[in-house]
Design an enzyme around this catalytic site. Structure first.
Site, PDB file in Angstrom:
ATOM      1  N   TYR A 141       3.277  -8.366   7.755  1.00 24.40           N
ATOM      2  CA  TYR A 141       4.239  -7.435   7.200  1.00 24.40           C
ATOM      3  C   TYR A 141       5.452  -7.830   8.661  1.00 24.40           C
ATOM      4  O   TYR A 141       6.669  -7.541   8.041  1.00 24.40           O
ATOM      5  CB  TYR A 141       3.993  -6.182   6.914  1.00 24.40           C
ATOM      6  CG  TYR A 141       3.522  -5.892   5.476  1.00 24.40           C
ATOM      7  CD1 TYR A 141       2.165  -6.602   5.038  1.00 24.40           C
ATOM      8  CD2 TYR A 141       4.306  -5.321   4.639  1.00 24.40           C
ATOM      9  CE1 TYR A 141       1.802  -6.382   3.701  1.00 24.40           C
ATOM     10  CE2 TYR A 141       3.591  -5.186   3.317  1.00 24.40           C
ATOM     11  CZ  TYR A 141       2.459  -5.578   2.775  1.00 24.40           C
ATOM     12  OH  TYR A 141       2.031  -5.120   1.597  1.00 24.40           O
ATOM     13  N   LYS A 189     -11.053 -11.267   7.290  1.00 28.38           N
ATOM     14  CA  LYS A 189     -11.175 -12.851   6.708  1.00 28.38           C
ATOM     15  C   LYS A 189     -11.712 -13.654   8.229  1.00 28.38           C
ATOM     16  O   LYS A 189     -11.049 -14.489   8.675  1.00 28.38           O
ATOM     17  CB  LYS A 189     -10.114 -13.255   6.322  1.00 28.38           C
ATOM     18  CG  LYS A 189     -10.288 -14.825   5.714  1.00 28.38           C
ATOM     19  CD  LYS A 189     -10.988 -14.516   4.312  1.00 28.38           C
ATOM     20  CE  LYS A 189     -11.388 -16.107   3.656  1.00 28.38           C
ATOM     21  NZ  LYS A 189     -12.109 -16.303   2.612  1.00 28.38           N
ATOM     22  N   ASP A 222     -12.608 -11.451   0.492  1.00 27.66           N
ATOM     23  CA  ASP A 222     -12.623 -11.760  -0.645  1.00 27.66           C
ATOM     24  C   ASP A 222     -13.903 -11.043  -1.433  1.00 27.66           C
ATOM     25  O   ASP A 222     -14.059 -10.867  -2.818  1.00 27.66           O
ATOM     26  CB  ASP A 222     -12.815 -13.402  -0.940  1.00 27.66           C
ATOM     27  CG  ASP A 222     -13.669 -13.849   0.337  1.00 27.66           C
ATOM     28  OD1 ASP A 222     -14.110 -13.299   1.028  1.00 27.66           O
ATOM     29  OD2 ASP A 222     -13.726 -15.127   0.440  1.00 27.66           O
ATOM     30  N   ASP A 246      -3.240  -3.224   1.116  1.00 17.89           N
ATOM     31  CA  ASP A 246      -2.217  -3.156   0.176  1.00 17.89           C
ATOM     32  C   ASP A 246      -3.021  -3.766  -1.155  1.00 17.89           C
ATOM     33  O   ASP A 246      -2.914  -2.876  -2.220  1.00 17.89           O
ATOM     34  CB  ASP A 246      -1.106  -3.807   0.432  1.00 17.89           C
ATOM     35  CG  ASP A 246       0.016  -3.963  -0.519  1.00 17.89           C
ATOM     36  OD1 ASP A 246       0.338  -2.904  -1.149  1.00 17.89           O
ATOM     37  OD2 ASP A 246       0.471  -5.009  -0.959  1.00 17.89           O
ATOM     38  N   ASP A 250      -4.431  -1.398  -4.922  1.00 13.20           N
ATOM     39  CA  ASP A 250      -3.835  -1.517  -6.367  1.00 13.20           C
ATOM     40  C   ASP A 250      -5.141  -1.800  -7.072  1.00 13.20           C
ATOM     41  O   ASP A 250      -5.375  -1.263  -8.087  1.00 13.20           O
ATOM     42  CB  ASP A 250      -3.063  -2.925  -6.323  1.00 13.20           C
ATOM     43  CG  ASP A 250      -1.431  -2.081  -6.119  1.00 13.20           C
ATOM     44  OD1 ASP A 250      -1.281  -1.343  -5.414  1.00 13.20           O
ATOM     45  OD2 ASP A 250      -0.566  -2.930  -6.752  1.00 13.20           O
TER      46      ASP A 250
HETATM   47  C1  IPM Z   1       3.081  -0.229  -0.798  1.00 10.41           C
HETATM   48  C2  IPM Z   1       4.039  -1.342  -1.433  1.00 10.41           C
HETATM   49  C3  IPM Z   1       4.797  -1.689  -0.498  1.00 10.41           C
HETATM   50  C4  IPM Z   1       3.810  -2.523   0.835  1.00 10.41           C
HETATM   51  C5  IPM Z   1       6.011  -2.740  -0.584  1.00 10.41           C
HETATM   52  C6  IPM Z   1       6.894  -2.132  -1.488  1.00 10.41           C
HETATM   53  C7  IPM Z   1       6.678  -2.996   0.722  1.00 10.41           C
HETATM   54  O1  IPM Z   1       3.551  -2.376  -2.094  1.00 10.41           O
HETATM   55  O2  IPM Z   1       3.504   0.793  -0.547  1.00 10.41           O
HETATM   56  O3  IPM Z   1       1.797  -0.547  -1.297  1.00 10.41           O
HETATM   57  O4  IPM Z   1       3.383  -3.527   0.509  1.00 10.41           O
HETATM   58  O5  IPM Z   1       3.319  -1.999   1.729  1.00 10.41           O
HETATM   59 MN    MN Z   2       1.301  -1.921  -2.468  1.00  9.68          MN
END
Ligand code: IPM
Ligand code: MN
Ligand code: NAD
Length: 361
Positions: A141, A189, A222, A246, A250
């Site tokens: 990032y 990884k 993975d 990240d 999710d």
């Molecule tokens: C999160 C989001 C952010 C990230 C994006 C929007 C920059 O996906 O807070 O998880 O990748 O950190």
């Molecule tokens: Mn995110």
């Protein structure tokens, strides 16, 4: 106690869900006799529109003058042009970086009442209670990058980590593991990436030297993506670099049942006047443009982020637990926003869900 909370509602559903979390904090103030003052700032797309900058200087000052920051979400189709010079997400990355918030805590806990909200089988989910610690101010990032130009059509991003960056987040994760079930799974990884080989070496050395009582395992990212839906209850604390954390969180949100349920706390070294970290608290989800403006977003991830704010930045553990208990009670009573509506007694919108939590408090 008196406390100042900076509120950055952001874009899309951000303002809808932060409104509910602020009301919950106000209810906590009333019930427990605290005075919370809220100061609002612009971040993301709304800040680009109003101030020509996704992270205006006033917003940074507002956050630095507060005890903690509560954030909704940023971004949306309006600002998605890939050739645009400014992006809402730069504001979010900027505020994390400016405040030095190197560790992002993302707890994933199964609420028994929501066992059937997940797409996974109940027997796989039983006992899920993990904490993902995501490194937040390093890695791909923030490493050197180059955008493609019409002439060269070449672009790159660099996953860069230094020993101190890995050490400090590992220490925080290991400390959390020690206070939980004593197990740490570090994700990397290392079979491919040089930065991951450094990550694995530093984690191994630090754990051996400082946390011999915490059980450590290394898992390739993975494989971790697979293990998380195969046997999620096997994990306690999961430590990952920025991008891996990240993506995995999710995925992990579906263990709880919805993106709308997962809170987060971002912490650094800087302390507020209460002697606690000046953290930033936000749901893990984004601005959800597909449902924004309809009053149907689930506010619980943001409300639970407010609970983490009470715990980590204000040292108000009983208050944090009261909010969490109110959320559990509302879910146990059968109230559901549409994202978790499977088997609901009553499907409600954002405001009614927030009001129900306030009422329990
Ligand atoms: C999160 C989001 C952010 C990230 C994006 C929007 C920059 O996906 O807070 O998880 O990748 O950190
Ligand atoms: Mn995110
Ligand atoms: P998203 O998290 O916004 O949405 C993914 C899916 O989850 C959508 O179907 C959405 O409706 C659903 N969802 C998310 N939050 C919900 C909630 N509270 N209640 C009910 N359903 C919910 O991810 P996306 O659609 O990939 O990204 C949209 C925008 O948000 C992008 O601009 C992205 O950059 C941004 N984003 C911001 C943050 C942040 O501010 N922290 C995090 C992730 C994405």
């Amino acid at each position: 106690m008196k406390a100042i909370v900076a509120v950055l509602p952001g874009d899309g559903i951000g303002p809808e869900v932060t409104t509910e979390a602020v009301q919950v904090l106000e209810a906590v103030g009333q019930r427990f006799g605290h005075e919370f003052q809220f100061s609002y700032g612009l971040l993301g797309g709304c800040a680009i529109d109003a101030a020509g900058n996704p992270l205006p200087a006033e917003t940074v000052m507002l956050c630095q003058a507060s005890d903690a920051v509560l954030l909704g979400a940023v971004g949306g189709p309006k600002w998605d042009d890939p050739t645009a010079s400014m992006r809402p997400e730069q504001g979010l990355l900027g505020i994390r970086r400016v405040l030095g918030l190197y560790a992002n805590l993302r707890p994933v806990k199964l609420v028994p009442a929501l066992l059937h909200a997940s797409t996974l089988k109940p027997e796989v989910l039983a006992g899920v209670d993990l904490l993902v610690v995501r490194e937040l101010t390093g890695g791909v990032y923030f490493g050197p990058r180059k955008e493609a130009t019409p002439d060269d059509q070449v672009a790159y991003d660099t996953m860069l980590y230094s020993r101190p960056e890995i050490e400090r987040v590992t220490r925080l994760a290991a400390q959390a593991a020690r206070e939980r079930r004593g197990r740490l799974a570090s994700v990397d990884k290392a079979n491919v990436l040089a930065s991951s080989r450094l990550w694995r070496r530093v984690v191994t050395e630090l754990m051996r030297a400082e946390f011999p009582d915490v059980a450590l395992e290394h898992v390739l990212v993975d494989a971790m993506a697979m293990h998380l839906i195969r046997r999620p209850a096997a994990y306690d604390v999961v430590l990952a670099e920025n991008l891996f954390g990240d993506i995995l969180t999710d995925e992990a949100s579906m263990l709880a049942g919805s993106m709308g349920l997962l809170p987060s706390a971002s912490l650094g070294e800087e302390l507020n006047p209460h002697g606690q970290p000046r953290g930033l608290y936000e749901p893990i989800h984004g601005s959800a443009p597909d449902i924004a403006g309809r009053g149907v977003a689930n506010p619980l991830a943001t409300i639970l982020s407010a609970a983490m704010l009470l715990r980590h930045s204000l040292g108000l553990e009983a208050e944090a637990q009261a909010v969490e208990a109110a959320v559990d009670a509302v879910l146990a009573a059968g109230l559901r926003t549409p994202d978790i509506a499977d088997g609901a007694v009553e499907v409600v919108g954002t405001a009614a869900m927030g009001a129900a939590v306030v009422e329990r408090l």
